[in-house]
Structure formats: structure tokens, C-alpha cells
Write a protein that holds these residues in place. Structure first.
Motif, PDB file in Angstrom:
ATOM      1  N   GLN A 133     -61.808  20.610 -39.577  1.00 27.80           N
ATOM      2  CA  GLN A 133     -61.037  21.472 -38.769  1.00 27.80           C
ATOM      3  C   GLN A 133     -61.882  22.321 -37.806  1.00 27.80           C
ATOM      4  O   GLN A 133     -61.329  22.773 -36.701  1.00 27.80           O
ATOM      5  CB  GLN A 133     -60.204  22.220 -39.701  1.00 27.80           C
ATOM      6  N   LEU A 134     -62.819  23.250 -38.391  1.00 26.76           N
ATOM      7  CA  LEU A 134     -63.696  23.963 -37.701  1.00 26.76           C
ATOM      8  C   LEU A 134     -64.395  23.428 -36.451  1.00 26.76           C
ATOM      9  O   LEU A 134     -64.539  23.935 -35.441  1.00 26.76           O
ATOM     10  CB  LEU A 134     -64.542  24.652 -38.746  1.00 26.76           C
ATOM     11  N   LEU A 135     -64.728  22.158 -36.732  1.00 29.04           N
ATOM     12  CA  LEU A 135     -65.548  21.369 -35.443  1.00 29.04           C
ATOM     13  C   LEU A 135     -64.445  21.139 -34.369  1.00 29.04           C
ATOM     14  O   LEU A 135     -64.732  21.217 -33.128  1.00 29.04           O
ATOM     15  CB  LEU A 135     -66.219  19.983 -36.111  1.00 29.04           C
ATOM     16  N   ARG A 136     -63.273  20.809 -34.805  1.00 31.33           N
ATOM     17  CA  ARG A 136     -62.295  20.471 -33.811  1.00 31.33           C
ATOM     18  C   ARG A 136     -61.859  21.948 -33.184  1.00 31.33           C
ATOM     19  O   ARG A 136     -61.668  21.877 -31.924  1.00 31.33           O
ATOM     20  CB  ARG A 136     -60.850  19.936 -34.551  1.00 31.33           C
ATOM     21  N   ARG A 137     -61.820  22.855 -33.800  1.00 29.85           N
ATOM     22  CA  ARG A 137     -61.218  24.283 -33.351  1.00 29.85           C
ATOM     23  C   ARG A 137     -62.612  24.735 -32.304  1.00 29.85           C
ATOM     24  O   ARG A 137     -62.543  25.160 -31.305  1.00 29.85           O
ATOM     25  CB  ARG A 137     -61.191  25.322 -34.280  1.00 29.85           C
ATOM     26  N   GLU A 138     -63.824  24.505 -32.692  1.00 32.10           N
ATOM     27  CA  GLU A 138     -65.027  24.552 -31.697  1.00 32.10           C
ATOM     28  C   GLU A 138     -64.862  23.758 -30.488  1.00 32.10           C
ATOM     29  O   GLU A 138     -65.346  24.324 -29.293  1.00 32.10           O
ATOM     30  CB  GLU A 138     -66.561  24.185 -32.552  1.00 32.10           C
ATOM     31  N   ASP A 139     -64.591  22.402 -30.458  1.00 39.43           N
ATOM     32  CA  ASP A 139     -64.397  21.671 -29.381  1.00 39.43           C
ATOM     33  C   ASP A 139     -63.289  22.427 -28.749  1.00 39.43           C
ATOM     34  O   ASP A 139     -63.512  22.314 -27.155  1.00 39.43           O
ATOM     35  CB  ASP A 139     -63.844  20.386 -29.925  1.00 39.43           C
ATOM     36  N   GLU A 140     -62.198  22.739 -29.039  1.00 39.16           N
ATOM     37  CA  GLU A 140     -61.075  23.582 -28.187  1.00 39.16           C
ATOM     38  C   GLU A 140     -61.765  24.632 -27.454  1.00 39.16           C
ATOM     39  O   GLU A 140     -61.376  24.768 -26.353  1.00 39.16           O
ATOM     40  CB  GLU A 140     -59.983  24.018 -29.301  1.00 39.16           C
ATOM     41  N   ILE A 141     -62.469  25.549 -28.087  1.00 39.86           N
ATOM     42  CA  ILE A 141     -63.096  26.617 -27.544  1.00 39.86           C
ATOM     43  C   ILE A 141     -63.976  26.327 -26.422  1.00 39.86           C
ATOM     44  O   ILE A 141     -64.110  27.036 -25.459  1.00 39.86           O
ATOM     45  CB  ILE A 141     -64.029  27.509 -28.507  1.00 39.86           C
ATOM     46  N   LEU A 142     -64.747  25.302 -26.657  1.00 40.89           N
ATOM     47  CA  LEU A 142     -65.796  24.858 -25.574  1.00 40.89           C
ATOM     48  C   LEU A 142     -65.231  23.985 -24.692  1.00 40.89           C
ATOM     49  O   LEU A 142     -65.991  23.449 -23.730  1.00 40.89           O
ATOM     50  CB  LEU A 142     -66.897  24.097 -26.482  1.00 40.89           C
ATOM     51  N   CYS A 144     -63.811  24.195 -22.061  1.00 38.83           N
ATOM     52  CA  CYS A 144     -63.881  24.955 -20.651  1.00 38.83           C
ATOM     53  C   CYS A 144     -65.143  24.428 -20.034  1.00 38.83           C
ATOM     54  O   CYS A 144     -65.435  24.752 -19.171  1.00 38.83           O
ATOM     55  CB  CYS A 144     -63.522  26.260 -20.674  1.00 38.83           C
ATOM     56  N   LEU A 145     -65.990  23.737 -20.924  1.00 41.28           N
ATOM     57  CA  LEU A 145     -67.385  23.607 -20.235  1.00 41.28           C
ATOM     58  C   LEU A 145     -67.235  22.070 -20.384  1.00 41.28           C
ATOM     59  O   LEU A 145     -66.960  21.167 -21.235  1.00 41.28           O
ATOM     60  CB  LEU A 145     -68.573  23.848 -21.411  1.00 41.28           C
ATOM     61  N   SER A 146     -68.198  21.369 -19.373  1.00 40.25           N
ATOM     62  CA  SER A 146     -68.278  19.810 -19.247  1.00 40.25           C
ATOM     63  C   SER A 146     -69.256  19.485 -20.298  1.00 40.25           C
ATOM     64  O   SER A 146     -70.138  20.283 -21.022  1.00 40.25           O
ATOM     65  CB  SER A 146     -68.856  19.469 -17.980  1.00 40.25           C
ATOM     66  N   ALA A 147     -69.466  18.141 -20.403  1.00 41.80           N
ATOM     67  CA  ALA A 147     -70.526  17.940 -21.593  1.00 41.80           C
ATOM     68  C   ALA A 147     -71.682  18.193 -21.153  1.00 41.80           C
ATOM     69  O   ALA A 147     -72.633  18.696 -22.161  1.00 41.80           O
ATOM     70  CB  ALA A 147     -70.286  16.094 -21.767  1.00 41.80           C
ATOM     71  N   GLN A 148     -72.056  18.125 -20.064  1.00 41.36           N
ATOM     72  CA  GLN A 148     -73.521  18.440 -19.525  1.00 41.36           C
ATOM     73  C   GLN A 148     -73.715  20.212 -19.655  1.00 41.36           C
ATOM     74  O   GLN A 148     -74.719  20.537 -20.176  1.00 41.36           O
ATOM     75  CB  GLN A 148     -73.740  18.372 -17.869  1.00 41.36           C
ATOM     76  N   GLU A 149     -72.497  20.835 -19.594  1.00 34.45           N
ATOM     77  CA  GLU A 149     -72.754  22.237 -19.569  1.00 34.45           C
ATOM     78  C   GLU A 149     -73.040  22.400 -21.159  1.00 34.45           C
ATOM     79  O   GLU A 149     -73.627  23.602 -21.405  1.00 34.45           O
ATOM     80  CB  GLU A 149     -71.684  23.010 -19.038  1.00 34.45           C
ATOM     81  N   ARG A 150     -72.257  21.914 -22.010  1.00 33.87           N
ATOM     82  CA  ARG A 150     -72.480  22.197 -23.436  1.00 33.87           C
ATOM     83  C   ARG A 150     -74.004  21.569 -23.781  1.00 33.87           C
ATOM     84  O   ARG A 150     -74.362  22.629 -24.772  1.00 33.87           O
ATOM     85  CB  ARG A 150     -71.331  21.191 -24.356  1.00 33.87           C
ATOM     86  N   LYS A 151     -74.642  20.683 -23.251  1.00 29.63           N
ATOM     87  CA  LYS A 151     -75.729  20.379 -23.605  1.00 29.63           C
ATOM     88  C   LYS A 151     -76.794  21.579 -23.217  1.00 29.63           C
ATOM     89  O   LYS A 151     -77.538  22.029 -23.830  1.00 29.63           O
ATOM     90  CB  LYS A 151     -76.181  19.244 -22.785  1.00 29.63           C
TER      91      LYS A 151
END
Length: 179
Positions: A133-142, A144-151
Motif C-alpha cells: 500500500q505504501l509503495l502504491r502511495r509512493e507511486d502516486e506521489i511521484l 508527477c515525474l517521468s520514469a527518467q526523472e524518477r531515476k
């Protein structure tokens, strides 16, 4: 003559500079302030997942999360240092979690005066339920960033952590016996 005008120009610039208001620290551009604010906001956003459903506060979750990702028991001091949470705050969380039977004390075989902490079966089940659940929430928070921006964000955070000599993996912590 040129020398006199240079001196006069410098004097005028000095007068103008002293007349201007002194520069102030803009907290909204100050990286430590921004990081602290982001950390507090993200932590608060994630806490909804475990506070409302399970009555856990942030320090209690930090204890469970630290014990959950480790393969073996660890000390409360390890948890405090790893999470950068004051030891008295962790101590209160440990007491609460012991009463709730989510964690248990086990004797440290190397030093029988010290007790280490580990999740109980009930605590492990809670951890296993919460972390997806926390990993899903982290994905929601992030989101706004593209996959490249997350990296890039992960790499940049890693560089800052490394420059501050922060341990970045549990394997590194165990190898260095840092906590």
C-alpha cells in the motif's frame, strides 16, 4: 583624472550597496528547508495508510518498517540511527509495539545484557499488508515525474547521501556494523 573617477565610482557603488537592503535567506530556495518540508509532507501523506487503518503513528511505523526490511533482529539504537529519529521517540514506539505484540525482544547472543528487536508473526503480517500500500502511495506521489526523472531523482539523492557518508543499503550497514 581616470584614477579619481574610479575612486568616485567605487565610493558611489559602496554607498548604493549599503543603502540596499541586505540579502535574506529565502527559505523556499534553501535546499535543506525544501528537503525537510518534502520529507515531512511525504511522511504525513504515507502515514494515512497506517494511522487510520491500524492506529500506528509515524515512529511506530518506522520501527516496523526497519524491522520488516531486515533479515535479522536489531537494536532500538540501530532503528533510531537508521531512521534519524530521537532515541526517546523510538523507545516510546517500541514500548507501544511490545504491548500490541507487534514486536518482541530477543536476547543478543553476542551480548546477553542487550536485547534486540524483531517483528512477531502478527507484526510481520501487518508489515506484509502495509508495504505494498505504501509503495502504491509512493507511486502516486511521484506520478508527477517521468520514469527518467524518477531515476534522476534517485541518483541525485544517492549522491547527496553519499556526500554525507550516509549508509544507503542494509547490506552496507551490516557490513560496516554502523548501527
Amino acid at each position: 583624472m581616470a584614477r579619481t573617477s574610479d575612486i568616485a565610482l567605487k565610493a558611489r557603488e559602496a554607498d548604493e550597496a549599503s543603502a540596499r537592503p541586505k540579502a535574506r535567506l529565502d527559505l523556499f530556495k534553501f535546499v535543506p528547508f525544501r528537503l525537510n518540508r518534502l520529507a515531512a509532507e511525504v511522511s504525513s501523506a504515507l502515514s494515512v495508510e497506517y494511522q487510520e487503518r491500524h492506529g500506528l503513528d509515524i515512529p511506530a511505523w518506522r520501527v516496523i518498517a526497519t524491522l520488516g526490511f531486515r533479515n535479522d533482529a536489531c537494536s532500538a539504537q540501530y532503528i533510531a540511527q537508521c531512521t534519524r529519529t530521537h532515541k526517546s521517540t523510538i523507545s516510546r514506539a517500541v514500548t507501544t509495539l511490545l504491548h500490541q505484540e507487534l514486536i518482541e525482544r530477543v536476547e543478543n547472543e553476542a551480548d546477553r545484557r542487550e536485547f534486540r528487536l524483531q517483528l512477531t508473526k502478527k507484526g510481520r503480517a501487518l508489515y506484509e499488508e502495509l508495504f505494498p500500500q505504501l509503495l502504491r502511495r509512493e507511486d502516486e506521489i511521484l506520478a508527477c515525474l517521468s520514469a527518467q526523472e524518477r531515476k534522476q531523482l534517485a541518483a541525485l539523492l544517492g549522491k547527496i547521501e553519499q556526500s554525507l557518508d550516509l549508509i544507503q543499503t542494509s547490506e552496507e550497514a551490516d557490513a560496516k556494523q554502523a548501527y
